[in-house]
Design a protein around this motif. Structure first.
Motif, PDB file in Angstrom:
ATOM      1  N   THR A  40       0.858  -1.177   0.000  1.00 54.95           N
ATOM      2  CA  THR A  40       0.000   0.000   0.000  1.00 54.95           C
ATOM      3  C   THR A  40       0.896   1.228   0.000  1.00 54.95           C
ATOM      4  O   THR A  40       1.871   1.286   0.765  1.00 54.95           O
ATOM      5  CB  THR A  40      -0.896   0.031   1.257  1.00 54.95           C
ATOM      6  N   SER A  42       1.281   5.723  -0.485  1.00 51.59           N
ATOM      7  CA  SER A  42       0.690   7.059  -0.505  1.00 51.59           C
ATOM      8  C   SER A  42       1.816   8.054  -0.733  1.00 51.59           C
ATOM      9  O   SER A  42       2.991   7.671  -0.869  1.00 51.59           O
ATOM     10  CB  SER A  42      -0.025   7.366   0.815  1.00 51.59           C
ATOM     11  N   THR A  64      -3.290   4.862  -2.151  1.00 54.93           N
ATOM     12  CA  THR A  64      -4.111   5.785  -1.373  1.00 54.93           C
ATOM     13  C   THR A  64      -4.597   6.913  -2.274  1.00 54.93           C
ATOM     14  O   THR A  64      -3.788   7.621  -2.883  1.00 54.93           O
ATOM     15  CB  THR A  64      -3.322   6.358  -0.191  1.00 54.93           C
ATOM     16  N   GLN A  67      -7.638  10.929   1.933  1.00 54.00           N
ATOM     17  CA  GLN A  67      -7.683  10.789   3.385  1.00 54.00           C
ATOM     18  C   GLN A  67      -8.613  11.870   3.907  1.00 54.00           C
ATOM     19  O   GLN A  67      -8.288  13.050   3.802  1.00 54.00           O
ATOM     20  CB  GLN A  67      -6.297  10.928   3.983  1.00 54.00           C
ATOM     21  N   ASP A  72      -4.812  12.507  -2.050  1.00 57.22           N
ATOM     22  CA  ASP A  72      -3.396  12.164  -1.905  1.00 57.22           C
ATOM     23  C   ASP A  72      -2.637  12.734  -3.092  1.00 57.22           C
ATOM     24  O   ASP A  72      -2.972  12.479  -4.252  1.00 57.22           O
ATOM     25  CB  ASP A  72      -3.213  10.646  -1.849  1.00 57.22           C
TER      26      ASP A  72
END
Length: 222
Positions: A40, A42, A64, A67, A72
């Motif tokens: 994962t 970001s 990502t 948020q 992102d």
């Protein structure tokens, strides 16, 4: 003499701890048991060399997208990079208890493209240091369902729920909302969810060639 022995013992313990700490950055579940593994990413992970990541054993990537109400900054770059490298990829939204659900939905829908061959998107549920709000369970369930409805309509499929142990303990989400589950527990398989997990985040900080910083590493259930 006794003091010297204590110093030697402390030095040995420090070396063992240092070795264990360094070893943990490279640890992954046994591929023979969990052949499908991935990461994962970001913006905070820095630049990603996607062909290298794939060559080092990643089978998939979760990118990502947003948020709370913030996009992102690296989503488009990472999304396109994973695609070009031939990695299966899906989007992830980190849910916030401190921001309006409708605004989070808008951010997600305007960030994530609808792609038929993408992996099912994920809604990440965890507490964050910058949000101290603790709504009731009923309020949280309503908020989560309020996000899932339009997001799943957009994606054309159910989302996965990545639920931290602390969030599950507080709200028991996995018992209330039936979706594929993604558990998080370092080194040991998650056992805190109401139903079997589909994904397991086994190492939250694995070093892998091609990424500037350690990344969360997960495996798929067989």
């Amino acid at each position: 003499m006794r003091f010297r022995l204590i110093l030697v013992a402390l030095a040995v313990l420090a070396l063992v701890a240092l070795f264990a700490w360094q070893w943990s950055f490279g640890w992954t579940p046994e591929p023979a048991r969990f052949p499908v593994q991935g990461l994962t990413v970001s913006a905070i992970d820095g630049s990603v060399d996607w062909p290298t990541v794939r060559a080092r054993g990643a089978d998939f990537a979760y990118v990502t997208a947003s948020q709370g109400t913030q996009r992102d900054a690296a989503f488009e770059t990472n999304w396109n990079g994973a695609h070009v490298a031939g990695l299966r990829h899906g989007a992830l939204h980190a849910f916030s208890l401190c921001e309006p659900t409708a605004d989070q939905v808008t951010t997600y829908l305007t960030t994530v493209p609808r792609e038929a061959d993408a992996l099912p998107a994920t809604l990440s549920l965890d507490f964050s240091p910058d949000c101290t709000a603790r709504p009731t369970r009923a309020q949280v369930m309503t908020a989560i369902r309020g996000f899932l409805g339009p997001a799943e309509y957009h994606d054309g499929r159910p989302m996965m729920l990545r639920i931290s142990p602390a969030f599950e303990d507080a709200y028991r989400v996995s018992a209330a909302i039936v979706r594929p589950l993604w558990g998080t527990r370092r080194f040991f398989e998650p056992d805190y969810l109401a139903r079997p997990w589909r994904m397991w985040q086994a190492n939250p900080a694995r070093r892998i060639d091609g990424v500037e910083r350690p990344v969360a590493w997960s495996v798929a259930a067989q």
